[in-house]
Design a protein around this motif. Sequence first.
Motif: not given
Length: 199
Positions: A27-29, A33-36, A109-118, A165-175
């Motif tokens: 899980p990446e928060r 790093a999420l954007w990269e 990022e300004t509106e809510m945070g890219f991490d929180r958005y995801l 979905y590949a991004f979600m897998q890589a960043c641990g949004l899904v296991n």
Amino acid sequence: MQMTERCGWVGQEEIYIAYHDTEWGVPERDSRALWEKLILDGFQAGLSWITILKKRDNFRAAFQGFDPDIIATWGEADVQRLLSDKGIVRHRGKTEGTIANARAWQKVETEMGFDRYLWDRVGGAPVQNRWDCLADVPAYTPLSTEISKDMKKRGFKFCGPTIVYAFMQACGLVNDHVTSCPRHAAVADMGRSPRPRAP
């Protein structure tokens, strides 16, 4: 960990094994790093992940450490510079898309945070899937399709449902480690104790 126990997509090269065993699904928060990872998944489109993995350090150097605030200021001269860089994937559309994505990231990022958005999309904690084999793992899901549509509305490029979905897998949004892989349980444990976001 025995090679036969790992998820079936892992190749035999050490860099691939290390990526699976230490990064994929964790899980990446961190917003940047999420954007990269989103950008690298976009560059992967039509290519194998090992190609991107081997060039990742070159990408980081060429894209100023993937600092979206720097990249958002770039123009045609920077596009031309990157298109002449043999250390990365040279693709005009993906390069221009990265600049557009930096600007879109700034707004979110300004509106809510890219991490929180995801992470809000998954209720703040990873979706714990239990796939028995690689063939069971989908290429995309209704959720990745929904996120993709919203991201496109916000100006993001190269963010179709499969890339998301590949991004979600890589960043641990899904296991999505298969259940026979020792990393499935390890990553599941990480997901049970999410790091709180700073106020």
